[in-house]
Design a protein around this motif. Structure first.
Motif, mmCIF file in Angstrom:
data_model
loop_
_atom_site.group_PDB
_atom_site.id
_atom_site.type_symbol
_atom_site.label_atom_id
_atom_site.label_comp_id
_atom_site.label_asym_id
_atom_site.label_seq_id
_atom_site.Cartn_x
_atom_site.Cartn_y
_atom_site.Cartn_z
ATOM 1 N N PRO A 57 0.798 -1.232 0.000
ATOM 2 C CA PRO A 57 0.000 0.000 0.000
ATOM 3 C C PRO A 57 0.828 1.279 0.000
ATOM 4 O O PRO A 57 2.003 1.281 0.366
ATOM 5 C CB PRO A 57 -0.813 -0.110 1.304
ATOM 6 C CG PRO A 57 -0.870 -1.563 1.584
ATOM 7 C CD PRO A 57 0.453 -2.101 1.133
ATOM 8 N N LEU A 58 0.172 2.364 -0.369
ATOM 9 C CA LEU A 58 0.799 3.683 -0.352
ATOM 10 C C LEU A 58 0.644 4.356 1.003
ATOM 11 O O LEU A 58 1.262 5.394 1.252
ATOM 12 C CB LEU A 58 0.161 4.579 -1.422
ATOM 13 C CG LEU A 58 0.149 4.068 -2.857
ATOM 14 C CD1 LEU A 58 -0.517 5.085 -3.769
ATOM 15 C CD2 LEU A 58 1.549 3.750 -3.333
ATOM 16 N N ALA A 59 -0.201 3.790 1.863
ATOM 17 C CA ALA A 59 -0.477 4.426 3.150
ATOM 18 C C ALA A 59 -0.687 3.372 4.225
ATOM 19 O O ALA A 59 -1.045 2.223 3.937
ATOM 20 C CB ALA A 59 -1.716 5.305 3.050
ATOM 21 N N GLY A 60 -0.445 3.795 5.465
ATOM 22 C CA GLY A 60 -0.671 2.902 6.598
ATOM 23 C C GLY A 60 0.550 2.081 6.950
ATOM 24 O O GLY A 60 1.564 2.079 6.237
ATOM 25 N N MET A 182 -7.080 0.338 9.144
ATOM 26 C CA MET A 182 -7.287 1.260 8.027
ATOM 27 C C MET A 182 -8.718 1.791 8.010
ATOM 28 O O MET A 182 -8.961 2.933 7.595
ATOM 29 C CB MET A 182 -6.946 0.584 6.699
ATOM 30 C CG MET A 182 -5.463 0.233 6.540
ATOM 31 S SD MET A 182 -4.322 1.625 6.804
ATOM 32 C CE MET A 182 -4.745 2.698 5.424
ATOM 33 N N GLU A 183 -9.665 1.002 8.460
ATOM 34 C CA GLU A 183 -11.043 1.480 8.583
ATOM 35 C C GLU A 183 -11.151 2.576 9.646
ATOM 36 O O GLU A 183 -11.942 3.514 9.505
ATOM 37 C CB GLU A 183 -11.970 0.313 8.899
ATOM 38 C CG GLU A 183 -12.175 -0.617 7.700
ATOM 39 C CD GLU A 183 -12.779 -1.949 8.063
ATOM 40 O OE1 GLU A 183 -13.158 -2.135 9.247
ATOM 41 O OE2 GLU A 183 -12.872 -2.818 7.172
ATOM 42 N N GLU A 184 -10.332 2.456 10.694
ATOM 43 C CA GLU A 184 -10.289 3.510 11.703
ATOM 44 C C GLU A 184 -9.644 4.779 11.135
ATOM 45 O O GLU A 184 -10.102 5.898 11.391
ATOM 46 C CB GLU A 184 -9.523 3.032 12.938
ATOM 47 C CG GLU A 184 -10.259 1.986 13.746
ATOM 48 C CD GLU A 184 -11.609 2.474 14.232
ATOM 49 O OE1 GLU A 184 -11.662 3.579 14.838
ATOM 50 O OE2 GLU A 184 -12.616 1.773 14.012
ATOM 51 N N TYR A 185 -8.591 4.595 10.346
ATOM 52 C CA TYR A 185 -7.952 5.753 9.710
ATOM 53 C C TYR A 185 -8.912 6.445 8.736
ATOM 54 O O TYR A 185 -8.822 7.660 8.522
ATOM 55 C CB TYR A 185 -6.679 5.337 8.972
ATOM 56 C CG TYR A 185 -5.464 5.211 9.864
ATOM 57 C CD1 TYR A 185 -5.075 6.253 10.693
ATOM 58 C CD2 TYR A 185 -4.683 4.054 9.845
ATOM 59 C CE1 TYR A 185 -3.960 6.148 11.512
ATOM 60 C CE2 TYR A 185 -3.569 3.932 10.663
ATOM 61 C CZ TYR A 185 -3.207 4.985 11.493
ATOM 62 O OH TYR A 185 -2.104 4.879 12.304
ATOM 63 N N ASP A 186 -9.810 5.684 8.137
ATOM 64 C CA ASP A 186 -10.784 6.258 7.218
ATOM 65 C C ASP A 186 -11.667 7.293 7.919
ATOM 66 O O ASP A 186 -12.068 8.287 7.322
ATOM 67 C CB ASP A 186 -11.654 5.142 6.627
ATOM 68 C CG ASP A 186 -12.620 5.657 5.587
ATOM 69 O OD1 ASP A 186 -12.159 6.068 4.503
ATOM 70 O OD2 ASP A 186 -13.843 5.681 5.858
ATOM 71 N N TYR A 192 -9.722 10.145 1.640
ATOM 72 C CA TYR A 192 -8.902 9.218 0.843
ATOM 73 C C TYR A 192 -9.586 7.880 0.552
ATOM 74 O O TYR A 192 -9.117 7.130 -0.304
ATOM 75 C CB TYR A 192 -7.567 8.954 1.552
ATOM 76 C CG TYR A 192 -6.734 10.195 1.736
ATOM 77 C CD1 TYR A 192 -5.996 10.733 0.680
ATOM 78 C CD2 TYR A 192 -6.698 10.857 2.964
ATOM 79 C CE1 TYR A 192 -5.249 11.885 0.846
ATOM 80 C CE2 TYR A 192 -5.953 12.009 3.143
ATOM 81 C CZ TYR A 192 -5.231 12.519 2.077
ATOM 82 O OH TYR A 192 -4.489 13.662 2.238
ATOM 83 N N GLY A 193 -10.635 7.539 1.282
ATOM 84 C CA GLY A 193 -11.324 6.269 1.035
ATOM 85 C C GLY A 193 -10.600 5.045 1.550
ATOM 86 O O GLY A 193 -10.708 3.964 0.967
ATOM 87 N N HIS A 197 -10.102 0.796 0.010
ATOM 88 C CA HIS A 197 -8.896 0.266 -0.646
ATOM 89 C C HIS A 197 -7.759 -0.076 0.311
ATOM 90 O O HIS A 197 -6.737 -0.616 -0.106
ATOM 91 C CB HIS A 197 -8.387 1.237 -1.715
ATOM 92 C CG HIS A 197 -8.164 2.636 -1.235
ATOM 93 N ND1 HIS A 197 -7.205 2.963 -0.309
ATOM 94 C CD2 HIS A 197 -8.783 3.802 -1.551
ATOM 95 C CE1 HIS A 197 -7.220 4.265 -0.084
ATOM 96 N NE2 HIS A 197 -8.180 4.797 -0.817
ATOM 97 N N LYS A 198 -7.924 0.240 1.598
ATOM 98 C CA LYS A 198 -6.956 -0.092 2.652
ATOM 99 C C LYS A 198 -5.567 0.482 2.398
ATOM 100 O O LYS A 198 -4.557 -0.040 2.864
ATOM 101 C CB LYS A 198 -6.851 -1.616 2.823
ATOM 102 C CG LYS A 198 -8.199 -2.318 3.038
ATOM 103 C CD LYS A 198 -8.902 -1.819 4.276
ATOM 104 C CE LYS A 198 -10.167 -2.602 4.619
ATOM 105 N NZ LYS A 198 -11.293 -2.402 3.691
#
Length: 231
Positions: A57-60, A182-186, A192-193, A197-198
Motif C-alpha cells: 500500500p501507499l499508506a498505513g 485502516m477502517e479507523e484511519y478512514d 482518501y477512502g 482500498h486499505k
C-alpha cells in the motif's frame, strides 16, 4: 454417504455437497500441517508461523503477526488470507484468537517504513511480533522472510501462507488487524477512502492524493507519491 449421493431430493443433495466440502477442507487442512508435523517429529513443541500484511500500500503501517497453534488444530477453510473473502477472514480471525496457544502482533508505521524501507520494516515487524508471543517459540516458520537473528531455528518457506497452517493463521491475523486499523484511519482521513482500498494505489486513491496531497500515514518514499510531491 453413498446412499445420500444417489438421492435426488434437493435437501439431501445439499447435505451431500456440504459433506463433500467439509471433507475437502479437512484434506486441505491436513496438508497445511506438513511443516509443523515435520518439526514436531524433530522434537519442537512450540512452532510459530509468522507473516505480514501491508507491504504494497501507499499508506498505513505494515503489520506482522506470529501464531502458535495446537498441533492439528481444526480451522476449516484455513488458507492464505489473500485467497479468502473478508467474511471468511473475519470468521477465521475469531476462531484463531479462540484456539491459538499464543498470538503476537506488531505494527511498523509509515514514517519508519520511509526511514528504513519496506523490506526492513516487514522484517522488523516479524521480529517484534515473535517477541510479543505470550509463549515463546522454539522454532519458526516464515513466509519467505529470512530471520537470521532469531537465536532459534527457522525455515523460510516460499508462499508459506499457502503451505503452512501456522503461517496462514498469522497471515489472517495480520491482514484483519491491518484492515480494521485502516477502517479507523478512514474516519480520521475520510477524503482518501481508506475503508475501501486499505491504502493500496487504486485510481480513486491516486486522484484523492492529487487533490488533497498526502496525509501523515502516507508513505512518502513510495511511488507515485514520491514523484507527485517531490520538492
Amino acid at each position: 454417504m453413498e446412499h445420500l449421493k444417489e438421492d435426488s431430493r434437493k435437501n439431501v443433495q445439499a447435505l451431500w455437497r456440504r459433506y463433500q466440502k467439509e471433507q475437502n477442507e479437512k484434506k486441505h487442512l491436513a496438508a497445511l500441517y506438513e511443516y509443523e508435523e515435520k518439526y514436531k517429529k524433530s522434537g519442537f513443541c512450540a512452532i510459530a508461523g509468522t507473516d505480514e500484511a501491508g507491504r504494497g500500500p501507499l499508506a498505513g503501517p505494515v503489520i506482522a503477526a506470529a501464531v502458535i497453534l495446537p498441533f492439528g488444530c481444526e480451522l476449516l477453510g484455513l488458507n492464505d488470507s489473500k485467497k479468502l473473502s473478508a467474511k471468511k477472514r473475519d470468521a477465521l480471525f475469531d476462531e484463531i484468537k479462540a484456539k491459538a496457544i499464543s498470538i503476537g502482533a506488531y505494527s511498523v508505521s509509515a514514517a519508519t517504513i520511509d526511514k528504513i524501507n519496506i523490506y526492513e520494516a516487514a522484517k522488523l515487524a516479524m521480529y517484534k511480533a515473535l517477541d510479543a508471543l505470550g509463549k515463546k517459540a522454539d522454532f519458526v516458520l516464515t513466509d519467505a522472510m529470512p530471520l537470521e537473528h532469531l537465536g532459534i531455528g527457522y525455515e523460510a518457506i516460499i508462499k508459506g501462507d499457502a503451505k503452512s497452517a501456522s503461517i496462514a493463521a498469522a497471515s489472517i491475523i495480520a491482514k484483519v488487524t491491518r484492515d480494521r486499523l485502516m477502517e479507523e484511519y478512514d474516519k480520521k482521513y475520510p477524503q482518501y477512502g481508506f475503508a475501501s482500498h486499505k491504502g493500496y494505489g487504486t485510481a480513486a486513491h491516486i486522484e484523492a492524493l492529487k487533490k488533497y496531497g498526502p496525509c501523515p500515514i502516507h508513505r512518502r518514499t513510495f511511488e507515485p507519491i514520491k514523484s507527485l510531491f517531490a520538492k
